[in-house]
Design an enzyme around this catalytic site. Structure first.
Site, PDB file in Angstrom:
ATOM      1  CB  CYS A  73      -1.299   0.240   1.584  1.00 21.95           C
ATOM      2  SG  CYS A  73      -1.978  -1.050   1.472  1.00 21.95           S
TER       3      CYS A  73
ATOM      4  CG  ASN B 282      -1.827  -4.190  -3.010  1.00 20.87           C
ATOM      5  OD1 ASN B 282      -0.981  -3.291  -2.423  1.00 20.87           O
ATOM      6  ND2 ASN B 282      -2.101  -4.493  -2.476  1.00 20.87           N
TER       7      ASN B 282
ATOM      8  CG  HIS C  37      -6.351  -3.880   3.442  1.00 23.29           C
ATOM      9  ND1 HIS C  37      -6.375  -4.392   4.151  1.00 23.29           N
ATOM     10  CD2 HIS C  37      -5.581  -3.469   2.549  1.00 23.29           C
ATOM     11  CE1 HIS C  37      -5.203  -4.206   5.096  1.00 23.29           C
ATOM     12  NE2 HIS C  37      -4.471  -4.113   3.665  1.00 23.29           N
TER      13      HIS C  37
ATOM     14  CG  HIS D  77      -0.901   3.222   4.921  1.00 26.04           C
ATOM     15  ND1 HIS D  77      -1.366   1.781   3.824  1.00 26.04           N
ATOM     16  CD2 HIS D  77      -0.697   2.985   5.785  1.00 26.04           C
ATOM     17  CE1 HIS D  77      -0.435   1.073   5.213  1.00 26.04           C
ATOM     18  NE2 HIS D  77      -0.168   1.517   5.969  1.00 26.04           N
TER      19      HIS D  77
END
Length: 483
Positions: A74, A278, A219, A130
């Site tokens: 991430c 990703n 996620h 993040h």
């Protein structure tokens, strides 16, 4: 030749920005949607068993980007999106930023929304950050966004919006600078879609809008309202059923946002960019088949991401584009679409010509990653059709078909993978045939190239956890102010 190229770019941009019936150019609205951990095989245009009608329609009406690369986890990908630099040039190349670490992207890097504000854009972010938050200066509203609604860390409960790590835990949902404590029980996808819709409804359609929309889906943890899970009643594997429901919840959320943009009259002048951050996480039911590996690996399953661009300004649509694009390219591409120019020396290259007209990509090579923290050296690059991996390639390794209706397949391998691999991705996109022993000259050439890249590495930002981060020190929420 430079003057000819400059003239071509000016003409292309004038076509891109032209508004029918107007004598003035209007900058396009730009919506950058990022899915979290969405696998290669987890969208309808790759897998007809996945119900993503909104995303499928947008992808097929626009241009599917079949060689769009991201980073293996991430934080590095989000670094690329917001800075236009490879993570190993920023210091975010090693895994992810933990919420208890005093880590963040250094302030000397200018973020994409800061550049867009200089071009007159209203800039808003909804979703996952993040990229560090221990100091207010590292948070979205201090890095170019007019407003922010979302969570600072990498994962949390979709309903309680609570994040635990070790013995620490607290709320991680924020409305600008304030912690949100009254949404316990509301699925985050609903919250994010509604806030995005509110932003669109309140926006002046005569001024340009940049909306960065990095969703929490898909996620872990695997959580989704039952109505989405029920869409996959024929899938007997419970985790896969929930995961697919999360994909469809994401699809509906995107549809709700685009519908509001249409009602507000923004849609005809909107460029949409969609990407995962990703590959899918295999142990959390994501699927990247037939690509090798998944999230946390340098195999194609971890780094070749699903992506598309959509907008009525695209001149060539309804096809699959196989030009090489990397996550670092979205910064200069979006900036070019807005009428700006990226700073010289940036790793990213503008792909505006490529996504609008299908022109050849200006990119011929890129760095998957160079890491200086793993116990063994790690590095991977692509140059033309060839890919080199040295050191730790990541786990899990192997090829994972989607779970069938009788349960999930066993992993091919869960052992750490350390070695040297050379692949020709044009001939072998699934990385079955290691050419390292049979092409020694090409191997030496690629290793020399990797060493040149490695010389510019910035040491990884990887500090120890700081107890001052404990949410109990900050009213029960993960909050800035402790570094």
């Amino acid at each position: 030749m430079k003057q000819v190229k400059l003239l071509q770019n000016v003409l292309l941009l004038s076509l891109f920005l032209a508004v029918p019936g107007s004598n003035e150019a209007a900058k396009p609205h730009i919506v950058f949607i990022v899915a979290d951990d969405l696998g290669w095989n987890d969208v309808g245009w790759h897998n007809p068993d996945v119900k993503t009608p909104v995303l499928d329609q947008l992808a097929h009406e626009g241009v599917i980007l079949n060689q769009s690369y991201v980073n293996y986890v991430c934080t590095p990908s989000r670094t690329s999106f917001m800075t236009g630099y490879f993570p190993y040039h920023v210091g975010s190349q090693h895994l992810v930023f933990r919420p208890d670490q005093p880590s963040a992207i250094p302030s000397n890097f200018t973020f994409l929304p800061e550049k867009l504000k200089e071009l007159g854009y209203a800039t808003h972010m909804v979703g996952k950050w993040h990229l560090g938050f221990c100091n207010w200066k590292f948070t979205p509203t201090y890095r170019g966004f007019d407003s922010y609604y979302g969570y600072y860390s990498g994962a949390e409960d979709y309903y309680t919006h609570y994040r635990s790590i070790g013995s620490e835990g607290g709320i991680d949902l924020h409305d600008n600078k304030d912690a949100v404590t009254n949404q316990n029980g509301t699925y985050s996808t609903y919250l994010f879609a509604q806030r995005a819709a509110d932003i669109v409804n309140q926006h002046d359609p005569n001024s340009p809008l940049f909306l960065y929309l990095p969703f929490q889906n898909v996620h872990a943890p695997l959580q989704v309202p039952k109505r989405f899970e029920d869409m996959y009643a024929n899938v007997e594997d419970e985790n896969r059923r929930k995961y697919l429901g999360m994909v469809s919840a994401l699809d509906e959320a995107v549809g709700n946002v685009t519908m509001v943009m249409q009602k507000r009259g923004l849609w005809d002048n909107t460029l949409v960019i969609f990407s995962t951050d990703n590959g899918g996480m295999i142990i959390r039911s994501g699927n990247n088949y037939p690509l090798r590996g998944g999230k946390t690996t340098l195999w194609e399953g971890g780094t070749r991401g699903v992506a598309f661009a959509h907008g009525k300004m695209l001149q060539k649509t309804g096809y699959t584009n196989n030009e090489m694009i990397h996550a670092v390219d979205w910064f200069p591409t979006i900036l070019a679409a807005a009428g700006g120019t990226a700073d010289p020396g940036m790793d990213g290259l503008s792909q505006l010509d490529t996504i609008i007209s299908g022109h050849p990509s200006p990119r011929t090579e890129f760095v998957y990653n160079v890491d200086d923290v793993f116990p063994t050296v790690q590095g991977a690059i692509r140059v033309g059709d060839y890919k080199l991996i040295e050191g730790f390639a990541g786990i899990p390794d192997g090829w994972y078909p989607p779970p069938n209706m009788t349960g999930s397949p066993e992993p091919n391998s869960m052992n750490p993978i350390i070695g040297t691999w050379l692949f020709n991705l044009k001939d072998d996109p699934t990385e079955h045939h290691n050419l390292a022993d049979t092409m020694p000259d090409k191997l030496k050439e690629m290793q020399a190239k990797l060493e040149e890249y490695r010389k510019t590495l910035v040491p990884a930002i990887n500090p120890k956890a700081d107890p001052k981060s404990d949410p109990q020190n900050w009213g029960g929420a993960w909050s800035p102010g402790w570094c």
